[in-house]
Design an enzyme around this catalytic site. Sequence first.
Site, PDB file in Angstrom:
ATOM      1  N   LYS A 203       0.840  -1.204   0.000  1.00  0.00           N
ATOM      2  CA  LYS A 203       0.000   0.000   0.000  1.00  0.00           C
ATOM      3  C   LYS A 203       0.882   1.265   0.000  1.00  0.00           C
ATOM      4  O   LYS A 203       2.090   1.174  -0.078  1.00  0.00           O
ATOM      5  CB  LYS A 203      -0.954  -0.044   1.192  1.00  0.00           C
ATOM      6  CG  LYS A 203      -1.824  -1.315   1.214  1.00  0.00           C
ATOM      7  CD  LYS A 203      -2.870  -1.359   0.090  1.00  0.00           C
ATOM      8  CE  LYS A 203      -3.457  -2.727  -0.169  1.00  0.00           C
ATOM      9  NZ  LYS A 203      -4.310  -3.279   0.864  1.00  0.00           N
TER      10      LYS A 203
HETATM   11  C1  LIG Z   1      -5.290  -4.313   1.268  1.00  0.00           C
HETATM   12  C2  LIG Z   1      -6.747  -4.230   1.255  1.00  0.00           C
HETATM   13  C3  LIG Z   1      -7.528  -4.625   2.357  1.00  0.00           C
HETATM   14  C4  LIG Z   1      -6.977  -5.357   3.545  1.00  0.00           C
HETATM   15  O1  LIG Z   1      -5.926  -4.744   4.171  1.00  0.00           O
HETATM   16  P1  LIG Z   1      -4.956  -5.645   5.101  1.00  0.00           P
HETATM   17  O2  LIG Z   1      -4.106  -4.602   5.760  1.00  0.00           O
HETATM   18  O3  LIG Z   1      -4.184  -6.527   4.169  1.00  0.00           O
HETATM   19  O4  LIG Z   1      -5.795  -6.404   6.040  1.00  0.00           O
HETATM   20  C5  LIG Z   1      -8.883  -4.408   2.296  1.00  0.00           C
HETATM   21  N1  LIG Z   1      -9.474  -3.868   1.217  1.00  0.00           N
HETATM   22  C6  LIG Z   1      -8.769  -3.511   0.125  1.00  0.00           C
HETATM   23  C7  LIG Z   1      -9.482  -2.897  -1.025  1.00  0.00           C
HETATM   24  C8  LIG Z   1      -7.392  -3.695   0.105  1.00  0.00           C
HETATM   25  O5  LIG Z   1      -6.705  -3.356  -0.987  1.00  0.00           O
END
Ligand SMILES: *Cc1c(COP(=O)(O)O)cnc(C)c1O
Length: 402
Positions: A203
């Site tokens: 991210k």
């Molecule tokens: C990455 C992501 C999540 C989950 O995040 P985590 O930190 O991996 O639990 C949820 N929704 C979307 C759209 C994502 O890209």
Amino acid sequence: MKSSTDCKSKTLAVVGGEPVRTSMLPYGQQWIDEDDIAAVVEVLRGNWLTTGPAVERFEAALAKRVGAKYAVAVSNGTAALHAMMHAIDVGPGDHVVVPTMTFAATASAVRYCRGTPIFADVESDTLLVDPEDFERKLTKSVKAIVAVDFAGQPCDYNALRSIAERHDVALLTDGCHALGATYDGQPVGSIAKMTAFSFHPVKHITAGEGGAITTNDEALADCMRQFRNHCMNRDHHSRQSQATWEYDIAKLGFNYRLTDVQCALATNQLSKLDGWLTRRREIAAAYDEAFKKIPGIAPLRQKPNRENAFHLYIIRVIANECGIDRATAFERLRAEGIGVNVHYQPIHQLSLYANDESGQTANCPRAAAAYAEILTLPIFPKMTDDDVAEVIAAGRKAFGKQ
Ligand SMILES: *Cc1c(COP(=O)(O)O)cnc(C)c1O
């Protein structure tokens, strides 16, 4: 003068030619520098490893960055989504409408609270939720609609806000793709009633694992602060200041705390977000420019009045224009050393949902059609200009345009 490798390099790696890259370029990756390491070490040398001042510092910095009053740090983005569902009291019998084109966690969060996710379709050329389908899927049982700012582009918030108001449902955002994006000048994180973020390494900023919810509603923020700590009505700070050991637990909570070590990393990362967003946009612009010359490659359409945070750069492979389908493009690009990926298989098709009420009521033909054509190309701030040039070269090679 052309060397023999130039000739050889024209042969696709998938049939034995020399690949454009010898190492695999991932689709996303963190960027950790010495100053990040120093920030983490500083916390490790101190007294607080969890529930200490670095958590509050990160929450304040994040809230400020997205223009929200409160931020609540939790252990990951999925926990952030779960906390939001808890905060609006989703329970058995409640429905929550989510787009089918998103990561499975958006829907899992509803199920964690024993609610039912209802899947809405997306627009073909942006993969953003179609507000009309959201509205079509509203029933008396719907408690909330969840916007997903897909790939980093904000949804049509004017339309979504008006639906939420007319039907008296909560507008929530899964902003895990969209830290730093804006809609009509308003940052994602300050638009919906609550917004969930993730700090997974792919991210925009990372805490190793991490997540947060931002909101302007103090009661919701308090509720989620308790939720991440077993729904205890007093945390250790307030027990200390009130000189008591007592607390009560009235609802089932979780241990979703984020450590001070992780928050120190996330705070330091956040200070670099603006530069990283600029770099993501530069890379996206370079891809746009290169791929518009290749028939059959269709990047997602950009809508007006918004700044995209480009968590992902996604193209659609239009087989009857470029002569190869997505599976072939995937295979060829992987062989060239480009770590392409697919985001996502529509959730309503996953076995968990396919045969239950959520799957049966889905009817999302545009997401299903898009799934056959989408391909995610590498985009992350640490990519060099050479990396970007190699993705473009591999794209030209794979699509027969060298
Ligand atoms: C990455 C992501 C999540 C989950 O995040 P985590 O930190 O991996 O639990 C949820 N929704 C979307 C759209 C994502 O890209």
